[in-house]
Structures are given as C-alpha cells and as structure tokens.
Write a protein that holds these residues in place. Sequence first.
Motif, PDB file in Angstrom:
ATOM      1  N   ILE A   1     -13.366  14.225  83.912  1.00 54.47           N
ATOM      2  CA  ILE A   1     -12.811  13.694  85.163  1.00 54.47           C
ATOM      3  C   ILE A   1     -12.236  14.824  86.016  1.00 54.47           C
ATOM      4  CG2 ILE A   1     -10.431  13.205  84.380  1.00 54.47           C
ATOM      5  CD1 ILE A   1     -10.661  10.526  85.934  1.00 54.47           C
ATOM      6  N   ARG A   2     -11.765  15.868  85.364  1.00 54.73           N
ATOM      7  CA  ARG A   2     -11.279  17.030  86.131  1.00 54.73           C
ATOM      8  C   ARG A   2     -12.451  17.695  86.852  1.00 54.73           C
ATOM      9  NH1 ARG A   2      -8.906  19.523  82.073  1.00 54.73           N
ATOM     10  NH2 ARG A   2      -6.996  18.304  82.313  1.00 54.73           N
ATOM     11  N   LEU A   3     -13.575  17.794  86.161  1.00 58.46           N
ATOM     12  CA  LEU A   3     -14.761  18.423  86.744  1.00 58.46           C
ATOM     13  C   LEU A   3     -15.347  17.577  87.878  1.00 58.46           C
ATOM     14  CD1 LEU A   3     -16.755  20.826  86.369  1.00 58.46           C
ATOM     15  CD2 LEU A   3     -18.083  19.323  84.863  1.00 58.46           C
ATOM     16  N   GLN A   4     -15.339  16.265  87.693  1.00 61.37           N
ATOM     17  CA  GLN A   4     -16.005  15.388  88.655  1.00 61.37           C
ATOM     18  C   GLN A   4     -15.104  14.913  89.792  1.00 61.37           C
ATOM     19  OE1 GLN A   4     -19.310  14.697  88.535  1.00 61.37           O
ATOM     20  NE2 GLN A   4     -19.412  16.118  86.801  1.00 61.37           N
ATOM     21  N   LEU A   5     -13.857  14.590  89.479  1.00 60.11           N
ATOM     22  CA  LEU A   5     -12.967  13.993  90.472  1.00 60.11           C
ATOM     23  C   LEU A   5     -11.707  14.813  90.748  1.00 60.11           C
ATOM     24  CD1 LEU A   5     -13.102  10.224  89.349  1.00 60.11           C
ATOM     25  CD2 LEU A   5     -14.567  11.426  90.982  1.00 60.11           C
ATOM     26  N   GLN A   6     -11.567  15.960  90.057  1.00 64.75           N
ATOM     27  CA  GLN A   6     -10.395  16.829  90.202  1.00 64.75           C
ATOM     28  C   GLN A   6      -9.092  16.115  89.828  1.00 64.75           C
ATOM     29  OE1 GLN A   6     -12.869  16.824  92.998  1.00 64.75           O
ATOM     30  NE2 GLN A   6     -13.747  18.177  91.451  1.00 64.75           N
ATOM     31  N   ASN A   7      -9.176  15.123  88.964  1.00 67.18           N
ATOM     32  CA  ASN A   7      -7.986  14.479  88.406  1.00 67.18           C
ATOM     33  C   ASN A   7      -7.698  15.077  87.037  1.00 67.18           C
ATOM     34  OD1 ASN A   7      -7.902  12.774  90.623  1.00 67.18           O
ATOM     35  ND2 ASN A   7      -8.988  11.117  89.590  1.00 67.18           N
ATOM     36  N   ASP A   8      -6.422  15.136  86.676  1.00 61.48           N
ATOM     37  CA  ASP A   8      -6.068  15.723  85.385  1.00 61.48           C
ATOM     38  C   ASP A   8      -6.423  14.814  84.211  1.00 61.48           C
ATOM     39  OD1 ASP A   8      -5.121  18.131  86.355  1.00 61.48           O
ATOM     40  OD2 ASP A   8      -3.079  17.402  86.617  1.00 61.48           O
ATOM     41  N   TYR A   9      -6.435  13.510  84.450  1.00 62.76           N
ATOM     42  CA  TYR A   9      -6.792  12.576  83.390  1.00 62.76           C
ATOM     43  C   TYR A   9      -7.230  11.252  84.007  1.00 62.76           C
ATOM     44  CZ  TYR A   9      -2.108  10.652  84.202  1.00 62.76           C
ATOM     45  OH  TYR A   9      -0.993  10.092  84.779  1.00 62.76           O
ATOM     46  N   ASP A  10      -7.854  10.416  83.179  1.00 59.15           N
ATOM     47  CA  ASP A  10      -8.360   9.115  83.616  1.00 59.15           C
ATOM     48  C   ASP A  10      -7.250   8.084  83.425  1.00 59.15           C
ATOM     49  OD1 ASP A  10      -9.855   6.918  84.269  1.00 59.15           O
ATOM     50  OD2 ASP A  10     -11.347   7.156  82.676  1.00 59.15           O
ATOM     51  N   HIS A  11      -6.518   7.806  84.487  1.00 58.87           N
ATOM     52  CA  HIS A  11      -5.331   6.955  84.405  1.00 58.87           C
ATOM     53  C   HIS A  11      -5.685   5.570  83.864  1.00 58.87           C
ATOM     54  CE1 HIS A  11      -1.202   5.857  85.462  1.00 58.87           C
ATOM     55  NE2 HIS A  11      -1.690   4.696  85.871  1.00 58.87           N
TER      56      HIS A  11
END
Length: 372
Positions: free
Chosen positions: A200-210
């Motif tokens: 998810i960091r690679l695809q959406l630049q989020n640190d984790y999948d909330h």
Amino acid sequence: MTDALVIGLLSGTSRDGVDAVLVNFSAGSMDILHALCAPYPVAIRQTLKQLLASGAPPSAGVAQVLDDNLAYFFARVAQNLVREAGLEMRDIRAIGSHGQNVWHQPRGNPPLTIQLGRGDLIARNTGVTVVNNFRSADLQAGGQGAPLAPLLHQRIFRSDAEDRAVLNLGGIANLTLLPAVGGVSGFDCGPGVCLLDGWIRLQLQNDYDHGGRWAARGNVDTGLLDRMLADPYFSLPPPKSTGLEYFSMAWLEQMRGQSSLSAADVQATLAELSARSVSRSLAEAGLPDRLLVCGGGVHNLDLLGRLAAALPGVAVESTAGHGADPDWVEGLLFAWLACQRLSGRAQDTAPITGAEHPVLLGEIHEPPGSRI
C-alpha cells in the motif's frame, strides 16, 4: 526483581518509530503505567528505508552512525515517557531496549542478527541501567535468536482449562503455542502485515491499510496465493524465524511475475497469505481452542476476519480481553526480559528457538558512576 519501575523500548519491523512502556513490577504482577509511540525523525526513517532496499546488512560505517543516532533517540524517548508519567529518571530501575533490528539471518553462514541502538549510550544519557542485545546469546547457543515473545506469553496467557495460541501480528507473524498440558513452543510463521504495508505504501503512499479496508475491496487470486504459499519457508519445520530481509518487496515482485492483477487484488491476496500461513501452521501443530492476537495487525479487521474464517471452531480474540493491551505486549516483553537478566535468570529457549542450553538474554550496561 520486585517493586521496580522498568522501561521497555523497541522498534518493530515497521521501522517507523519507537514503542515505549513504563512497567511496574510489584509482588509478582506487572502493570503498564504509561506508554507512547514516538515516530522516528525523517533522517533515521530514510536511512532505515535505504538499508531495507539494499537487501544487505549495513556497512560498518553506516552501522556505527545509525547505532549512535538510534541510541540518542531511544534515550530521549525514555526520558519523555518518564516525564509524561510524572516521574523522574532516578525513579527508574532499568531500561530493556531491543533497539532497531536491521538484519536477521539466523540460517546464514555465519548466522547473523543485528539490532542497533547502543546500550551504553542509552545508559549514559538517561543515568539508568540498560539491558540490550537480547538475541545474540541465543544465536551463539545454536538458537534462532527469535522469537522471544513466547517466553512472556506463557507467563501471562497460559490457561490450565484450554489449549491456547498467541499470535503476535506485527510485520512478521509469530506464534506461541500454549497447550493446557505441556510446555510452551513458538516460531515465526511468515509475513504478518509487512507485505501489506509495503504494497500500500508503494501503490497509494499510505503507511498501512487502515482497518484492512483496501484489501477488503479486492479479490483473492488463487494462483498468486498458491505460488506464495509454495515458498520453502512455509514448509520449514520449527524452530524458525524470519524478517523483512526475506519477505520483502523484491520477494513479492518475484512472486507476482508478469501478473496483471489490480493493486487491490494483490492486497487482498497478501492478506489471505498472512491468514493462511497462520492457520496452516496452527493446523500442523494442533488447533487450539483460542487464539489471542496482539501487535499492530490486531487493528486490521479484514485480516482478523480472514483468520477467523480460516480457523473455524477456534475463538479468535484480542489480548485486550485477557489483561494485556495488544499494542504494548512487546514493550512489556523487553521490560520483563530486562528484569530477568538483572536477576540472573537464564531462559530455556530450546523449544522456541532451538538453543542448545538455557541462556542469559541481554547485555547489561551501567551508567557512568553507578555502583554495580
């Protein structure tokens, strides 16, 4: 050690900051008085990210600088923890610091495990006795050096009335087996949330999948799932341990190959991988009556749902209902291990790590001017 205030410090496989807990050990009990999570400064996070991307242990020069910088940061976190609790450093008996793991290859030639954050510098900057380097003695005794959590799990979660297992669902997932009759055992069963976080960091630049919401929107691809589950690590018998050095984004890219799956479908398949690797490990060991879950992954509701579906007949619950906040069990572990080391108690890690004899886990660092 009784009637003592002890701090537990660690940074997990997320490599995003330091968890700190202040524990009161009194009359055989252990109570968390205060806890916090301190994000790493940008420079440390960037260095750790580059190290992980390199796929190799740090060079001597990088390791030395990072060893110092992490120690200064860990000391500052300990001081902030104590200040927030309304206490002073002189009230603290000891600090147990796991440090930051940057390389763990117990099956290497030679076996190697590296956790950075110098214990002597933490002691000097806090004025408190520090115990660190918890894995090396076990490795030298022929063990894997990890996981160590089962040593504490058997003390606080075992039941005479039912067979239990404890799942520490961090970046890597490790299991503790606690039969009602018999001794403790445990091992790393595979990726927890490290691949989910990395993707998810690679695809959406989020640190984790909330909450696992993104994974919940995708569909599991059985072909990719089967390829991943065929990895030799999953069929290795315990004792075994692993880390981000193995279950990395490079590993995932190799497994994906030329796949045209949507990003959400990959995420769903990674979540299913984590759940299936846990359920298969438990099935091979003998299914427990109850699975207690701790670690950051306990907040991933999609993943917990997949675990429950893969383990029909097993009660899947957070450790919160059993007297331990799931976010702080590992911090509690290193505070407890520091107490054990300062009391001179060797740990029988043979059924967990495969060590050839009981070992004293941790090195003791006294602050300057102290009386040992």
